[in-house]
Every structure is written in structure tokens, then in C-alpha cells.
Scaffold this active site. Sequence first.
Site, PDB file in Angstrom:
ATOM      1  CD1 TRP A   1     -67.950  25.849 -46.082  1.00  0.00           C
ATOM      2  CD2 TRP A   1     -67.378  25.041 -48.106  1.00  0.00           C
ATOM      3  NE1 TRP A   1     -69.085  25.794 -46.852  1.00  0.00           N
ATOM      4  CE2 TRP A   1     -68.758  25.303 -48.087  1.00  0.00           C
ATOM      5  CE3 TRP A   1     -66.795  24.530 -49.270  1.00  0.00           C
ATOM      6  CZ2 TRP A   1     -69.564  25.070 -49.211  1.00  0.00           C
ATOM      7  CZ3 TRP A   1     -67.587  24.297 -50.379  1.00  0.00           C
ATOM      8  CH2 TRP A   1     -68.957  24.569 -50.351  1.00  0.00           C
TER       9      TRP A   1
ATOM     10  CG  HIS B   1     -53.606  18.691 -45.283  1.00  0.00           C
ATOM     11  ND1 HIS B   1     -54.903  18.956 -45.666  1.00  0.00           N
ATOM     12  CD2 HIS B   1     -53.042  19.892 -45.050  1.00  0.00           C
ATOM     13  CE1 HIS B   1     -55.104  20.272 -45.632  1.00  0.00           C
ATOM     14  NE2 HIS B   1     -53.992  20.863 -45.257  1.00  0.00           N
TER      15      HIS B   1
HETATM   16  S1  PPS Z   1     -55.854  24.676 -46.829  1.00  0.00           S
HETATM   17  O1  PPS Z   1     -54.831  25.722 -47.016  1.00  0.00           O
HETATM   18  O2  PPS Z   1     -55.388  23.379 -47.349  1.00  0.00           O
HETATM   19  O3  PPS Z   1     -56.329  24.580 -45.460  1.00  0.00           O
HETATM   20  O4  PPS Z   1     -57.068  25.179 -47.733  1.00  0.00           O
HETATM   21  P1  PPS Z   1     -58.572  24.640 -47.699  1.00  0.00           P
HETATM   22  O5  PPS Z   1     -59.340  25.369 -46.680  1.00  0.00           O
HETATM   23  O6  PPS Z   1     -58.595  23.142 -47.660  1.00  0.00           O
HETATM   24  O7  PPS Z   1     -59.087  25.013 -49.156  1.00  0.00           O
HETATM   25  C1  PPS Z   1     -59.095  26.340 -49.604  1.00  0.00           C
HETATM   26  C2  PPS Z   1     -60.083  26.442 -50.745  1.00  0.00           C
HETATM   27  O8  PPS Z   1     -61.426  26.369 -50.241  1.00  0.00           O
HETATM   28  C3  PPS Z   1     -62.124  27.564 -50.601  1.00  0.00           C
HETATM   29  N1  PPS Z   1     -63.125  27.907 -49.589  1.00  0.00           N
HETATM   30  C4  PPS Z   1     -64.448  27.834 -49.797  1.00  0.00           C
HETATM   31  N2  PPS Z   1     -65.169  27.465 -50.865  1.00  0.00           N
HETATM   32  C5  PPS Z   1     -66.513  27.523 -50.760  1.00  0.00           C
HETATM   33  N3  PPS Z   1     -67.158  27.943 -49.659  1.00  0.00           N
HETATM   34  C6  PPS Z   1     -66.484  28.334 -48.554  1.00  0.00           C
HETATM   35  N4  PPS Z   1     -67.116  28.744 -47.477  1.00  0.00           N
HETATM   36  C7  PPS Z   1     -65.060  28.294 -48.605  1.00  0.00           C
HETATM   37  N5  PPS Z   1     -64.081  28.605 -47.723  1.00  0.00           N
HETATM   38  C8  PPS Z   1     -62.919  28.368 -48.337  1.00  0.00           C
HETATM   39  C9  PPS Z   1     -61.028  28.581 -50.709  1.00  0.00           C
HETATM   40  O9  PPS Z   1     -61.474  29.737 -51.369  1.00  0.00           O
HETATM   41  C10 PPS Z   1     -59.977  27.782 -51.462  1.00  0.00           C
HETATM   42  O10 PPS Z   1     -60.325  27.507 -52.820  1.00  0.00           O
HETATM   43  P2  PPS Z   1     -59.979  28.507 -54.045  1.00  0.00           P
HETATM   44  O11 PPS Z   1     -60.395  27.754 -55.273  1.00  0.00           O
HETATM   45  O12 PPS Z   1     -58.495  28.757 -54.006  1.00  0.00           O
HETATM   46  O13 PPS Z   1     -60.780  29.741 -53.841  1.00  0.00           O
END
Ligand code: PPS
Length: 286
Positions: free
Chosen positions: A50, A95
Site C-alpha cells: 500500500w 523489512h
Molecule cells: S508483505 O507481505 O509483508 O509485503 O505484506 P504488506 O503489504 O506489508 O501487508 C499486507 C497487508 O496490507 C493490506 N493491504 C492494504 N490495506 C489497506 N489498503 C490497501 N490499499 C492495502 N493493500 C494491502 C493487506 O490486505 C494485508 O493485510 P490483511 O489484514 O492481511 O488484509
Amino acid sequence: DMIRFLDVDGILYPYVEGADQASAIRASADAIAREDDIILCNYPKSGTHWLWEVICMIQRGSATTIPDIKQNHMIEVISADDLAAIPSPRVLNTHFRFSQLPRDMIKKRCKIVLNLRNPKDLAISFYNHHKNLLNLYRYDGKWENYLSLFNSGKVDYGSFYDYVLDWEQTIHQNPNYPIHVIYYEDMKENSGAEVRKLTKYMGVALSDELIHAIAEKCSFQNMVIDKVGFENEVWRKMWRDEKPLFYRKGEVGDWKNWFTVAQNEEFDKMYAKRMSNSKLKFRFSL
Ligand code: PPS
């Protein structure tokens, strides 16, 4: 009920078959920085996809979908050659903790955005990541047994508490190194305001209209559709069921659908113990 990991110098990483990750991870300490690099730092599952999209759009001054994914801009994953091939200005992500960042990035005083998320939702997102997102973990455990793995830091990049307290100490010890802290919960509550703060930190002047267009274009509902197709073959092979579940639910407070009362009490105890002296405050619901 074990998650498969790669241990490099005492820190756990996802185990990728056939890749010499240990060398890549160690070599990243010597990566060459550029003064206009921006480094997005996050504990896993904090919303890296995001924020990476948002920061790229701010930098380009355009609310159009970025035709790439943050994995290809990840300090500890890509090779030195691939890193060097990214055109400026680069939005990198990691990370890693501050002490693990390429030394040259600190020397050149690259801008750092630290993106944080409340650990109850992190635990749920991480559980789904280990069990349902990537097959490389070979994990099929139950949620009831997972929380102790999260709490004790037996997950990629170690304990959430160690991670945030390490960053808090970094901020405290380096008052002249401006690090922009942003919370997932604040982004959910008022993404326009948070995008505006980011533009200020980045030194980019954007119109109100564009700021809101970027916030809107990067909403969960839009990204889940717009980002389909940009995940490359390498990543696709690692998905369970070949489904890109980087966009699972995207909400604050989903933990309430998972935690039992007992788990919540155990968690709160742990949180109080580790965070009692911390100035960082997390919101577990909006
Ligand atoms: S990773 O694998 O570490 O790179 O994952 P990361 O992108 O850090 O985190 C994934 C979670 O972020 C949620 N997500 C979002 N939330 C709100 N808005 C937007 N646009 C968005 N994009 C990704 C994603 O759904 C994961 O959280 P959860 O709670 O599992 O849905």
C-alpha cells in the site's frame, strides 16, 4: 506445526528454493545508495504494498497505477545489479531494521519512512500469509497454535516487539536523522491527511486534488483490482493456489474475528510487558 525458514545470522527469512539468499542478504549491507532514494521500512504485513504504491505515486506526481510491484524494489531480495538498474528516483523497501540498512544509505542520508501497524492485526495477517499466501513456508498450522509463534518472534524478521523497540531506539539516538513515522490505522482513518504529510516529508508539492486522487487510487478496493497482473512469474509460483493474496482484507480490527478471550488476555499481557516504556502507541480499532 513448524514454519520453514532460512536462518541468516540469527534472523529468520522466508526460505526460497534454489536462491542463494544468505549471500544476497549479507551483500545488501554494501548496496550503493543514491541521495534521492526513499526507503520504506516495515515489519512484514504492515501495509508495505500500500505505502509503496502511495510513495511512488507522490514521487511521480500522478495518481496512476504503478506497473510494477514492491518486491522488485526490496533491498534484501534483489541483487546489486537489479538494484543499480532501477532508474532514479528509487522507492526501495525493506523489512530490515536501521542497523541492517545499507551503510551507504545512512551516509547519504536517504529519506526513511517507517510504516507501523497494530500487532493484533499483524498477527492475523501474518498467520494468513504463512498458511495461505506463500507455499514456501510449508505451513499448515492452526490459529490456536500460531499466536505463541508470533509472540515469541519465531517468524520472518523476528519479534514485532524487538522490531519496533529497535526503531524507537534508533529514532531516539539519531535526533538529527529525520524519519517519517506513519501508522496503518491513521492511513485507514484519513488517508488524505497522511498522504499530505508524506508529500511534506518528501518535499514534493502536490495539489489537494492530486493528494486525494492518490489516496483514493490506493484504497484497498482499488488496489485489489488495479494491481492484478503486475506480480511476475517468480512470485506467482510461490503462491498457494496461484492466488495473489497480498490483498486479503485490508481492515483495522479483523483480529476481533479471530482472537479468543484467553488469547486476547495473553496478548495484552505480553504487549503491556514489552511496550510499557515505549512512546509508540498503537490503536487496535478505529
Ligand atoms: S508483505 O507481505 O509483508 O509485503 O505484506 P504488506 O503489504 O506489508 O501487508 C499486507 C497487508 O496490507 C493490506 N493491504 C492494504 N490495506 C489497506 N489498503 C490497501 N490499499 C492495502 N493493500 C494491502 C493487506 O490486505 C494485508 O493485510 P490483511 O489484514 O492481511 O488484509
